[in-house]
Scaffold this motif. Sequence first.
Motif, mmCIF file in Angstrom:
data_model
loop_
_atom_site.group_PDB
_atom_site.id
_atom_site.type_symbol
_atom_site.label_atom_id
_atom_site.label_comp_id
_atom_site.label_asym_id
_atom_site.label_seq_id
_atom_site.Cartn_x
_atom_site.Cartn_y
_atom_site.Cartn_z
ATOM 1 N N PHE A 282 53.558 95.600 63.216
ATOM 2 C CA PHE A 282 54.426 96.496 63.559
ATOM 3 C C PHE A 282 55.447 96.202 64.759
ATOM 4 O O PHE A 282 55.428 95.120 65.243
ATOM 5 N N GLU A 283 56.498 97.166 64.670
ATOM 6 C CA GLU A 283 57.531 96.736 65.585
ATOM 7 C C GLU A 283 57.316 97.692 66.712
ATOM 8 O O GLU A 283 56.954 98.863 66.570
ATOM 9 N N MET A 284 57.745 97.158 67.985
ATOM 10 C CA MET A 284 57.687 97.849 69.136
ATOM 11 C C MET A 284 58.591 97.380 70.220
ATOM 12 O O MET A 284 58.647 96.201 70.402
ATOM 13 N N ALA B 158 63.195 96.791 77.369
ATOM 14 C CA ALA B 158 64.446 97.211 76.377
ATOM 15 C C ALA B 158 64.496 96.202 75.158
ATOM 16 O O ALA B 158 65.721 96.130 74.646
ATOM 17 N N GLU B 159 63.655 95.594 74.907
ATOM 18 C CA GLU B 159 63.672 94.628 73.780
ATOM 19 C C GLU B 159 62.740 95.056 72.554
ATOM 20 O O GLU B 159 61.647 95.590 72.829
ATOM 21 N N LEU B 160 63.106 94.692 71.481
ATOM 22 C CA LEU B 160 62.314 94.965 70.133
ATOM 23 C C LEU B 160 61.508 93.693 69.657
ATOM 24 O O LEU B 160 61.987 92.553 69.734
ATOM 25 N N PHE B 161 60.103 93.912 69.491
ATOM 26 C CA PHE B 161 59.322 92.933 69.110
ATOM 27 C C PHE B 161 58.438 92.983 68.049
ATOM 28 O O PHE B 161 58.139 94.282 67.736
ATOM 29 N N LEU B 162 58.231 92.128 67.187
ATOM 30 C CA LEU B 162 57.173 92.237 66.238
ATOM 31 C C LEU B 162 55.893 91.774 66.489
ATOM 32 O O LEU B 162 55.745 90.621 67.012
ATOM 33 N N ILE B 163 54.852 92.603 66.334
ATOM 34 C CA ILE B 163 53.591 92.296 66.664
ATOM 35 C C ILE B 163 52.512 92.303 65.381
ATOM 36 O O ILE B 163 52.687 93.137 64.710
ATOM 37 N N GLU B 164 51.730 91.292 65.193
ATOM 38 C CA GLU B 164 50.687 91.313 64.271
ATOM 39 C C GLU B 164 49.426 91.144 64.805
ATOM 40 O O GLU B 164 49.185 90.520 65.597
ATOM 41 N N ILE B 165 48.505 92.208 64.400
ATOM 42 C CA ILE B 165 47.047 91.984 64.869
ATOM 43 C C ILE B 165 46.216 91.816 63.858
ATOM 44 O O ILE B 165 46.204 92.190 62.828
ATOM 45 N N ARG B 166 45.304 90.775 64.210
ATOM 46 C CA ARG B 166 44.488 90.330 63.340
ATOM 47 C C ARG B 166 42.776 90.374 63.989
ATOM 48 O O ARG B 166 42.845 90.651 65.133
ATOM 49 N N LYS C 120 60.028 87.750 68.305
ATOM 50 C CA LYS C 120 61.195 88.323 68.845
ATOM 51 C C LYS C 120 62.476 87.855 67.960
ATOM 52 O O LYS C 120 62.738 86.626 68.007
ATOM 53 N N GLY C 121 62.990 88.981 67.317
ATOM 54 C CA GLY C 121 64.048 88.443 66.247
ATOM 55 C C GLY C 121 63.154 87.617 65.303
ATOM 56 O O GLY C 121 62.186 87.821 64.512
ATOM 57 N N ASP C 122 64.055 86.280 65.106
ATOM 58 C CA ASP C 122 63.340 85.501 63.883
ATOM 59 C C ASP C 122 62.659 84.409 64.794
ATOM 60 O O ASP C 122 61.901 83.492 64.028
ATOM 61 N N GLU C 123 62.425 84.481 66.125
ATOM 62 C CA GLU C 123 61.677 83.586 66.920
ATOM 63 C C GLU C 123 60.157 83.950 66.966
ATOM 64 O O GLU C 123 59.958 84.929 67.801
ATOM 65 N N GLU D 58 49.677 82.089 80.137
ATOM 66 C CA GLU D 58 49.859 80.466 79.975
ATOM 67 C C GLU D 58 51.385 80.316 79.312
ATOM 68 O O GLU D 58 51.488 78.998 79.684
ATOM 69 N N VAL D 59 51.919 81.075 78.771
ATOM 70 C CA VAL D 59 53.111 80.661 77.936
ATOM 71 C C VAL D 59 54.418 81.352 78.483
ATOM 72 O O VAL D 59 55.287 81.358 77.865
ATOM 73 N N PHE D 60 54.224 82.429 79.301
ATOM 74 C CA PHE D 60 55.294 83.462 79.988
ATOM 75 C C PHE D 60 56.465 82.891 80.167
ATOM 76 O O PHE D 60 56.441 81.991 81.149
ATOM 77 N N ASP D 61 57.645 83.417 79.644
ATOM 78 C CA ASP D 61 58.990 83.060 80.223
ATOM 79 C C ASP D 61 59.890 84.303 79.925
ATOM 80 O O ASP D 61 59.499 85.191 79.398
ATOM 81 N N GLY D 62 61.217 83.934 80.042
ATOM 82 C CA GLY D 62 62.034 85.132 79.819
ATOM 83 C C GLY D 62 62.327 85.736 78.379
ATOM 84 O O GLY D 62 62.813 86.800 78.116
ATOM 85 N N ARG D 63 61.713 84.921 77.549
ATOM 86 C CA ARG D 63 61.556 85.585 76.186
ATOM 87 C C ARG D 63 60.570 86.666 75.805
ATOM 88 O O ARG D 63 60.725 87.319 74.824
ATOM 89 N N PHE D 64 59.553 86.792 76.708
ATOM 90 C CA PHE D 64 58.531 87.653 76.462
ATOM 91 C C PHE D 64 58.854 89.143 77.098
ATOM 92 O O PHE D 64 59.671 89.088 77.591
ATOM 93 N N PRO D 65 58.032 90.126 76.725
ATOM 94 C CA PRO D 65 57.987 91.383 77.359
ATOM 95 C C PRO D 65 57.947 91.536 78.734
ATOM 96 O O PRO D 65 57.215 90.909 79.137
ATOM 97 N N ALA D 66 59.024 92.473 78.969
ATOM 98 C CA ALA D 66 58.753 92.745 80.399
ATOM 99 C C ALA D 66 57.628 93.489 81.058
ATOM 100 O O ALA D 66 57.154 93.057 81.892
ATOM 101 N N PRO D 67 56.975 94.504 80.344
ATOM 102 C CA PRO D 67 55.931 94.942 80.994
ATOM 103 C C PRO D 67 54.606 93.882 80.535
ATOM 104 O O PRO D 67 54.596 93.351 79.448
#
Length: 110
Positions: free
Chosen positions: A18-20, A24-32, A46-49, A66-75
């Motif tokens: 699902f997209e969420m 202020a950014e749109l992410f695609l999340i897949e849950i398993r 995020k986008g194609d990445e 462990e991998v957080f940087d500026g590409r990840f969600p703000a909250p």
Amino acid sequence: MLDFEYIEIEKALIPYRFEMELGAELFLIEIRYNDLHDYFTLDLQKGDEVLVNGEKLVYATPLFSEVFDGRFPAPTIIPLDTSGKETRVSFENLNETVFLKLVNDNEYTI
């Protein structure tokens, strides 16, 4: 009714994507779900990445820490039971008593 923001997981649909909008950014999340060992994983795109594949949901542990940087969600996303009774994330308690709580940096307490 809960008094905090969270990501609602529809367990009957797993695995699903699902997209969420987070921040202020749109992410695609897949849950398993791994039914053999009773745990959930989350993929984040995020986008194609692809940012993360198979991030395990661990109780009271912020996702992507462990991998957080500026590409990840703000909250920050943290699996939590606000009553404090649970100690792990399971199929039985996810979205029942344990929720993927969205936490802004200024309110980050467990």
